[in-house]
Design a protein around this motif. Structure first.
Motif, PDB file in Angstrom:
ATOM      1  N   GLY A 160      39.248  38.965  28.913  1.00 41.78           N
ATOM      2  CA  GLY A 160      39.226  40.244  29.608  1.00 41.78           C
ATOM      3  C   GLY A 160      40.016  41.275  28.827  1.00 41.78           C
ATOM      4  O   GLY A 160      40.410  41.054  27.678  1.00 41.78           O
ATOM      5  N   HIS A 211      42.166  45.478  29.509  1.00 44.65           N
ATOM      6  CA  HIS A 211      42.594  46.458  30.502  1.00 44.65           C
ATOM      7  C   HIS A 211      41.382  47.233  31.011  1.00 44.65           C
ATOM      8  O   HIS A 211      40.458  47.519  30.252  1.00 44.65           O
ATOM      9  N   GLU A 212      41.394  47.577  32.293  1.00 49.79           N
ATOM     10  CA  GLU A 212      40.212  48.211  32.900  1.00 49.79           C
ATOM     11  C   GLU A 212      39.875  49.562  32.252  1.00 49.79           C
ATOM     12  O   GLU A 212      38.746  50.037  32.348  1.00 49.79           O
ATOM     13  N   GLY A 219      39.588  50.041  29.177  1.00 47.26           N
ATOM     14  CA  GLY A 219      38.834  49.793  27.936  1.00 47.26           C
ATOM     15  C   GLY A 219      39.614  50.190  26.688  1.00 47.26           C
ATOM     16  O   GLY A 219      39.086  50.145  25.586  1.00 47.26           O
ATOM     17  N   HIS A 237      42.175  36.341  33.583  1.00 44.06           N
ATOM     18  CA  HIS A 237      42.158  37.753  33.164  1.00 44.06           C
ATOM     19  C   HIS A 237      43.518  38.129  32.597  1.00 44.06           C
ATOM     20  O   HIS A 237      44.549  37.850  33.211  1.00 44.06           O
ATOM     21  N   LYS A 260      41.840  38.107  39.669  1.00 48.93           N
ATOM     22  CA  LYS A 260      40.543  38.555  39.159  1.00 48.93           C
ATOM     23  C   LYS A 260      39.640  37.375  38.801  1.00 48.93           C
ATOM     24  O   LYS A 260      40.111  36.359  38.310  1.00 48.93           O
ATOM     25  N   GLU A 301      34.837  40.080  36.626  1.00 51.45           N
ATOM     26  CA  GLU A 301      35.718  41.145  36.112  1.00 51.45           C
ATOM     27  C   GLU A 301      36.149  40.867  34.670  1.00 51.45           C
ATOM     28  O   GLU A 301      36.275  41.783  33.857  1.00 51.45           O
ATOM     29  N   GLN A 355      33.181  41.756  32.496  1.00 50.59           N
ATOM     30  CA  GLN A 355      32.990  43.210  32.523  1.00 50.59           C
ATOM     31  C   GLN A 355      34.015  43.923  31.630  1.00 50.59           C
ATOM     32  O   GLN A 355      33.674  44.765  30.810  1.00 50.59           O
ATOM     33  N   ASP A 356      35.272  43.559  31.799  1.00 55.25           N
ATOM     34  CA  ASP A 356      36.343  44.259  31.078  1.00 55.25           C
ATOM     35  C   ASP A 356      36.343  43.921  29.583  1.00 55.25           C
ATOM     36  O   ASP A 356      36.638  44.787  28.754  1.00 55.25           O
ATOM     37  N   SER A 357      35.988  42.679  29.239  1.00 56.69           N
ATOM     38  CA  SER A 357      35.884  42.322  27.808  1.00 56.69           C
ATOM     39  C   SER A 357      34.816  43.189  27.147  1.00 56.69           C
ATOM     40  O   SER A 357      35.013  43.715  26.051  1.00 56.69           O
ATOM     41  N   LYS A 390      33.556  46.078  28.182  1.00 53.48           N
ATOM     42  CA  LYS A 390      33.950  47.492  28.174  1.00 53.48           C
ATOM     43  C   LYS A 390      34.831  47.792  26.962  1.00 53.48           C
ATOM     44  O   LYS A 390      34.660  48.803  26.277  1.00 53.48           O
TER      45      LYS A 390
END
Ligand code: UFG
Length: 332
Positions: free
Chosen positions: A181, A183-184, A186, A234, A315, A319, A322-324, A326
């Motif tokens: 993952g 940080h959200e 990106g 995460h 998480k 998630e 998704q975050d990886s 992004k």
């Protein structure tokens, strides 16, 4: 508290610095940038809107490290800095032992001279070796099969011995499972040099068209679909675990190991499917023979971290995927 973070520009280190700053701590990073970039430090500032100090210093450079401690009265150290590639450690054992072990010894001596006796150490689930049953519990015997793993086992032992000899020390040994993952935002994530060794960075590069296909190392393990099972966590959950560990180090003395994982196992093929579904991408793969040194399944018993640190991962796999992805797209 003023916290010195070695390896703070790296993957787990940078996410931990974000959480430290968000929680109101002051952060001093010491990093030689051997496997990270100074841009990560600017991204930490950008994400948090807070400042921090950065020193490009190698832990093996005792004089420079002493200067950092002289300029910054730190209350505790979180020690991430170290080489971390299993295969490379087999090729370059002296470099691994010297960098990881000598670097830690110099850090500990410098801390002692500065009167700072609280440390949170990046250990690894690799210390559970090949023979323990899952889920892994902290009380199990520890061992290693490669120089990288031995550096983790040895540093855990060094910290146990130090806390035994001087009961005013506090050492929290965090055994990470498989951090993935990003940080959200990106803005920060994992950027391995060259061809990735680990599953998620490899999947991400295949999805991105940089690599043609994933090699799945074995489908004949004693697991539900035959592929290796791991406890993916995460990196932001993992980073938060360090804040809980820091609180613990402030309140208690002695050396104490904790697992940081989710307690859930995911197979290689489940991870491929989750990544494809979450991000609407294709990850072609082929099954190849097992990778030397791999075990069938590794996942954590998380009850000690929940009970003592009051921490648990929040998480899920979606998630993480998704975050990886992004982060990969942001860093293009
Ligand atoms: N895998 C593949 N193809 C790849 C890469 C990995 O099939 O290209 C499989 C592996 O065989 C394993 C799983 O994906 O079943 C996870 O492999 P990783 O290399 O991502 O992670 P490991 O569990 O092998 O190792 C990680 C860290 C080590 C640490 C260990 C602790 O990389 O540093 O966890 O358990 F020691």
């Amino acid at each position: 508290m003023k916290v010195l973070v070695t390896g703070g520009a790296g993957f787990i280190g940078s996410h931990t610095c974000v959480e430290l700053l968000n929680a109101g701590h002051e952060v001093v990073i010491v990093d030689n940038l051997s496997n990270s970039k100074e841009e990560a430090v600017d991204k930490i500032r950008e994400i948090t809107g807070k400042d921090l100090r950065f020193y490009r210093v190698d832990l093996l450079d005792r004089r420079e490290l002493e200067d950092v401690f002289a300029q910054n009265p730190v209350g505790a150290v979180i020690h991430f800095a170290g080489y971390k590639a299993v295969g490379e450690s087999v090729e370059k054992p002296l470099e691994y032992y010297w960098n990881n072990i000598a670097g830690t010894l110099i850090l500990l001596e410098t801390m002692r001279a500065a009167g700072c006796k609280k440390i949170v150490f990046s250990s690894s689930a690799t210390v559970y070796g090949m023979d323990n049953p899952v889920p892994f519990k902290e009380g199990y015997p520890i061992s290693a099969t490669n120089p990288y793993g031995y550096t983790k086992v040895m540093i855990e032992q060094i910290l146990q011995d130090l806390c035994h000899a001087d009961p005013s020390w506090s050492a929290v040994l965090l055994r990470y499972f498989n951090p993935i993952g990003a940080h959200e935002s990106g803005l920060i994530g994992e950027s391995p040099n060259g061809i990735p060794n680990n599953l998620l960075p490899y999947i991400a590069q295949v999805a991105d068209g940089v690599l043609p296909e994933l090699k799945v190392y074995g489908d004949d393990y004693d697991t539900p679909d035959g592929t290796g099972v791991r406890d993916y966590i995460h990196v932001v959950d993992l980073a938060k675990g360090h804040l809980a560990a820091l609180d613990y180090a402030v309140s208690y003395t002695g050396a104490e190991p904790f697992n940081l994982g989710t307690g859930h196992g995911t197979s290689v093929l489940e991870m491929v499917q989750a990544f494809e579904k979450t991000n609407n991408v294709r990850v072609p793969y082929k099954i190849v023979s097992r990778r030397a040194g791999d075990i069938a399944a590794a996942y954590a018993d998380t009850s000690k971290a929940e009970r003592v640190l009051h921490w648990h991962a929040e998480k899920g796999i979606t998630e993480m995927c998704q975050d990886s992805w992004k982060f990969i797209q942001h860093s293009r």
